[in-house]
Design an enzyme around this catalytic site. Structure first.
Site, PDB file in Angstrom:
ATOM      1  N   SER A  65      94.149  76.140  52.250  1.00  0.00           N
ATOM      2  CA  SER A  65      95.291  76.061  53.155  1.00  0.00           C
ATOM      3  C   SER A  65      95.993  77.410  53.261  1.00  0.00           C
ATOM      4  O   SER A  65      95.391  78.397  53.638  1.00  0.00           O
ATOM      5  CB  SER A  65      96.237  74.950  52.704  1.00  0.00           C
ATOM      6  N   ASP A 114      98.135  78.852  60.016  1.00  0.00           N
ATOM      7  CA  ASP A 114      97.593  79.247  58.719  1.00  0.00           C
ATOM      8  C   ASP A 114      96.061  79.196  58.747  1.00  0.00           C
ATOM      9  O   ASP A 114      95.469  78.807  59.759  1.00  0.00           O
ATOM     10  CB  ASP A 114      98.195  78.403  57.596  1.00  0.00           C
ATOM     11  N   ASP A 135      93.578  77.323  57.769  1.00  0.00           N
ATOM     12  CA  ASP A 135      92.841  76.133  58.188  1.00  0.00           C
ATOM     13  C   ASP A 135      93.516  75.426  59.353  1.00  0.00           C
ATOM     14  O   ASP A 135      93.143  74.308  59.705  1.00  0.00           O
ATOM     15  CB  ASP A 135      92.633  75.180  57.014  1.00  0.00           C
TER      16      ASP A 135
END
Length: 571
Positions: free
Chosen positions: A145, A301, A303
């Site tokens: 993430s 971000d 992902d």
């Protein structure tokens, strides 16, 4: 050094030979007792977010062998539950992500499990969509993430497209404890695994269906083009580059992309901590927006499940918090759907418990029931699952959590920065056509419901006894009977560990799963929530203060922070 640690290290030296980076690292740390102990004295935990850790050699690190072990554990669990399971796998732009995705696919297929594997980096929400599209029994997203560049992870999903709940995660973790990564894993070279026919590329039609769902969320499809909206955009070197630019361009946005961050870069050279909540990660985008006169900045971000937003202003850029964007989106969606006559009967909107209560006031303004859940988007996905089981998915209007995660439709079960980016741009265009900015729209909401300020602070407990000291402090908070916080009277105290809410009128139960969360509300309307990190000696404090004007809210926030720090002994 304990013999068990020595034995593990020697075993890895002998058998962990497939990744040259690991071989090199093991050679380098051989004479460093502290480094060996740190890497081999414990295992990487498999929790509700799956695995997440620093890349490197050892049982506490993310590497080829921890991925194999997790994939084998998931395979064993799936095969016990029924024949012919199916799994979808995707990855983002982080270092080793492609290797880990192919490794997991190889293990699943070697166990006779059908795999749908994305052939390119993809957003987390698209993986969630693929799980449901293909009727999978599980999904895996290789990502850490928004964590720093040295991290990667193995995020696990259930058949509903949600991240695994605590029970399912525990089952996988317990299975992992039985598995030796070198002897108990069924695997083979990826090229041979492809020949089994059990690994298929995700179809382009599936991806297009996802984009159809994203486009269907738009309330005013022509607004961005009509407003000639200029959008500075950065995917922070991650998976958002193609899907977000595609969605915004199709909607008519004039894109001003941050070239240095448009290509995948696992080292995140220009933003080592690629978290769109932080000004540091946004620095290149902010400079571009202000230099080129763009209307707003959108940043996703790695992902592409979180999105950060900023606009230019006379005193410099205004970076919005996740709480502020969540409230603005709810107001925009509810207003637009009410005007269009598409607001459903008995509508619901969902937020996490640590997110702003202003969300509740806006929801009620439009006749929407606010639903509050524990922290973690899987709990918002759980609300969607229950609505779906009741045949009432259409009641869901919006869900969000303060850490910049948003979802406006029932097509996935995780936060989606692709659809959120499109809706944020459309919302900005709508307000621009009315002669307002997002800041002005937020002020309008404040005048209707009070001006709320929120802030989140991490409090670290250093040293080898950090976890113990943090636990003792939480025990003291739960055991206390706080009657004041700063100069304000406490009017509500919530103990999520025991599931109890206290008010001057007495005690009542909390309708939440038990959790390590503690909260206080004062007579001034301020709220403070304290919860520990599950993996490191760190407390997170969430401050929420309200007043009839912005200056009063700022004073109330500072008073609240002072009171909480005194309570925690952090003055």
């Amino acid at each position: 050094m304990e013999q068990s640690v020595i034995n593990k290290f020697r075993e890895w030296k002998e058998l962990a030979v497939e990744d040259p980076d690991l071989v090199r690292e093991l050679d380098e740390i051989g004479s460093d007792e502290e480094a060996v102990i740190e890497r081999f004295s414990t295992d990487l935990d498999f929790g509700t977010a799956g695995l997440r850790g620093v890349l490197g050699a050892g049982t506490i690190r993310m590497n080829l062998y921890t991925v194999r072990r997790a994939a084998q554990a998931m395979s064993n669990v799936l095969l016990r539950k029924g024949p012919c399971p199916v799994v979808a796998i995707a990855c983002d732009s982080r270092n080793k992500s492609r290797l880990f995705a192919e490794t997991a696919a190889t293990v699943f297929s070697s166990n006779g499990i059908k795999v749908y594997l994305f052939d390119k980096i993809a957003p987390t929400p698209m993986l969630s969509y693929a799980v449901r599209y293909y009727g999978c029994d599980a999904g895996v997203m290789i990502t850490a993430s928004h964590n720093p560049a040295e991290y990667n992870g193995f995020k696990a999903y259930g058949p509903d497209g949600c991240q695994l709940d605590a029970g399912a995660a525990r089952e996988v973790f317990e299975e992992m404890q039985k598995i030796d990564p070198f002897r108990d894993v069924l695997t083979q070279p990826f090229e041979l695994a492809l020949e089994t026919g059990l690994i298929s590329a995700v179809a382009e039609r599936m991806k297009e269906r996802y984009f159809e769902e994203v486009r269907a969320l738009c309330l005013r499809p022509n607004a961005i083009r009509e407003a000639k909206l200029r959008v500075a955009f950065t995917p922070l070197c991650g998976a958002g580059a193609v899907p977000v630019t595609g969605a915004l361009s199709e909607a008519g946005a004039v894109l001003d992309c941050v070239e240095e961050q448009m290509e995948p870069d696992g080292d995140f050279t220009t933003c080592p901590y690629p978290n769109p909540e932080t000004p540091q990660a946004l620095s290149l985008g902010l400079a571009r927006m202000e230099r080129n006169g763009d209307d707003l900045l959108i940043a996703t971000d790695p992902d592409a499940d979180r999105v950060g937003v900023a606009i230019p202003g006379p005193a410099g850029a205004r970076i919005f918090t996740g709480n502020e964007i969540g409230v603005l989106l709810l107001d925009y969606l509810a207003r637009g759907r009410r005007e269009a006559g598409t607001l459903p009967e008995r509508p619901v909107a969902v937020r996490s418990v640590v997110s702003t209560p202003l969300f509740d006031a806006v929801a009620r303004e439009y006749g929407i029931e606010p639903v509050i859940v524990l922290t973690g988007f899987k709990y918002i996905g759980g609300v969607l699952r229950r609505l779906e089981e009741a045949g009432e998915t259409g009641r869901f209007v919006f869900g969000f959590e303060e850490s910049c995660g948003y979802l406006a439709g029932g097509y996935v079960r995780d936060k989606d920065a692709v659809s959120a980016s499109l809706l944020i741009a459309e919302m900005a265009a709508y307000h621009k056509l009315r002669g307002k900015t997002l800041a002005g729209a937020l002020d309008e909401i404040g005048r209707r419901h009070g001006f709320w300020l929120t802030e989140t602070e991490s409090i670290a407990f250093s040293g080898p006894d950090g976890m113990r000291r943090m636990s003792l402090l939480m025990d003291r908070l739960f055991a206390g009977r706080q009657e004041t916080l700063g100069n304000e009277k406490v009017v509500e105290r919530c103990d999520f560990r025991e599931g109890v809410r206290w008010t001057p009128d007495g005690e009542a139960g909390l309708d939440f799963p038990k959790s390590e969360i503690f909260s206080l509300k004062t007579s001034a309307g301020s709220e403070a929530i304290i919860r520990p990190s599950g993996t490191e000696p760190k407390l997170k404090a969430y401050y929420r203060a309200v007043s009839s004007d912005p200056a009063g809210a700022a004073r109330a926030l500072e008073a609240l922070k002072t009171g909480v720090k005194a309570l925690l002994g952090q003055e």
